[in-house]
Design an enzyme around this catalytic site. Sequence first.
Site, PDB file in Angstrom:
ATOM      1  CB  SER A  92      -4.368 -13.883  11.826  1.00  0.00           C
ATOM      2  OG  SER A  92      -5.471 -13.023  11.755  1.00  0.00           O
ATOM      3  NE  ARG A 107       6.200 -19.431  17.137  1.00  0.00           N
ATOM      4  CZ  ARG A 107       5.154 -20.108  16.722  1.00  0.00           C
ATOM      5  NH1 ARG A 107       4.947 -20.324  15.442  1.00  0.00           N
ATOM      6  NH2 ARG A 107       4.270 -20.579  17.588  1.00  0.00           N
ATOM      7  CG  ASP A 167      -7.512 -14.717  12.767  1.00  0.00           C
ATOM      8  OD1 ASP A 167      -6.902 -14.993  13.823  1.00  0.00           O
ATOM      9  OD2 ASP A 167      -7.509 -15.465  11.772  1.00  0.00           O
TER      10      ASP A 167
HETATM   11 MG    MG Z   1      -8.634 -15.320   8.188  1.00  0.00          MG
END
Ligand code: MG
Length: 494
Positions: A177, A192, A230
């Site tokens: 994520s 990044r 995610d």
């Molecule tokens: Mg999470």
Amino acid sequence: MGKVAVTAAVIGGAAVCAAVALLVRHQLRNSSQSSRAAAILKEFQEKCGTPESKLKQVADAMTVEMHAGLASEGGSKLKMLISYVDNLPTGAEEGVYYALDLGGTNFRVLRVQLGGTNGGVVDQEFAELSIPPSLMVGTSQELFDYIAAELAKFVAQEGDRFQLPDGRKRELGFTFSFPVMQNSIVSGTLMRWTKGFSIDDAVGKDVVAELSSAMERQGVEMHVSALVNDTVGTLAGGRYTNKDVVMAVIMGTGTNAAYVERSQAIPKWHGPQPESGEMVINMEWGNFRSSHLPLTEYDNELDAESLNPGEQIFEKLTSGMYLGEIVRRVLCRMAEESALFGDTVPPKLRTPFILRTPDMSAMHHDTSYDLKVVGNKLKDILEISNTTLKVRKVVVELCDIVARRGARLAAAGILGILKKTGRDSFKDGDSQKTVIAMDGGLYEHYTAYRECLEATLKELLDDEVAEHIVCEHSNDGSGIGAALLAASHSWYLS
Ligand code: MG
Ligand code: ADP
């Protein structure tokens, strides 16, 4: 009256006068201090204001940026990343799949047995571990080796209930994520870091390659079959249980959103048009910024001192990593300028990130008549004892201002997506529901925040439309979602 007596009376009178003056000065000082505290609070509250008109401007700005980000790479602060997921789960997925979720303070490993059509999730097991802070700022190899080693332990515990067909390697959906530019469903380079991670040598590398080599070093025999964000995982997991799910929003340590876009409406997509005509877009909305956002001096200072100055401004206003820190900064200013906690500034109050959002949430929800929870938190975390009820009330008020601003802005962001997808208006005879899969620790546990977010979304929509839009908590949908996407992108499918 004799001379001595007169002198004594004068001296006595002077002493009384001096004492009264001292008392008045003291009270004055106190009242001017408390009015200074009130002024700081009031000014902050005004600057944090999110009237409906402003939220609508924020939503419109979000919609504009979405268009710009879809038009060209680098066209907007919103990356609008193409996920390569053009088919969400159907319910026919079958077999044993693993998922690994890395994206915040914790990481999770999961295995599921999917039952195929109408079978649903037959069985699942998971483990959750925290990431040692030193690994968040170390080297790529250290981080991935740690994760792969934990994955190896988890695989070793697989019981007979999970049945891997002969001759097959285990398969994994990797939920990662952070902003990743994907080249396919199983590869992508890290653009990044966010959320307090800062591992320079990983930026620009293919995260699946990094994970795969670490798994090899740690002796884990497994294919990575899907790389997903995610939010994309949550969308997939949400869709598996509810066919009306069309977007996912995560409010956790950080914040992000993903949604289903028409593939024709993505000018920067030069690949073949998918059969479904759809593509899931990972917005990376944490990096949204607009002149309409109600930023204060405290937010600007927090940003300037952060690991990623100038970036993730929307995230810094709305997400769990930062809300408590904003409260701390305002309290610190009050302590400095109005002696809110006495003549000296409590030293702990100067420690960045010492006041975590779960503690802020506990104080905000304190319903005891003397705000005992607030008193205890101030004592335990900041070593400030003997706070008056008045001071505790100021603290609660501050939590309320910061949480409300964040929640209302998050709702405005959702309105922006609804506008982009034409779901913000009601078409006669259309009974189609729009379900938003929501997840993240902030959404799940910070009740006042969640309630404010949902109420604000209703406030921003016409009543008829609001009836058709539902926020649904997708509890760890992202783990199951990643496993489902690994199944639909299995190595063993022709
Ligand atoms: Mg999470
Ligand atoms: P992550 O975002 O790190 O993947 P989660 O979705 O579990 O993980 O979110 C964790 C975050 O949620 C924490 O960093 C914290 O900011 C927030 N959070 C967790 N518990 C609470 C709570 N009780 N009240 C408010 N915020 C909470």
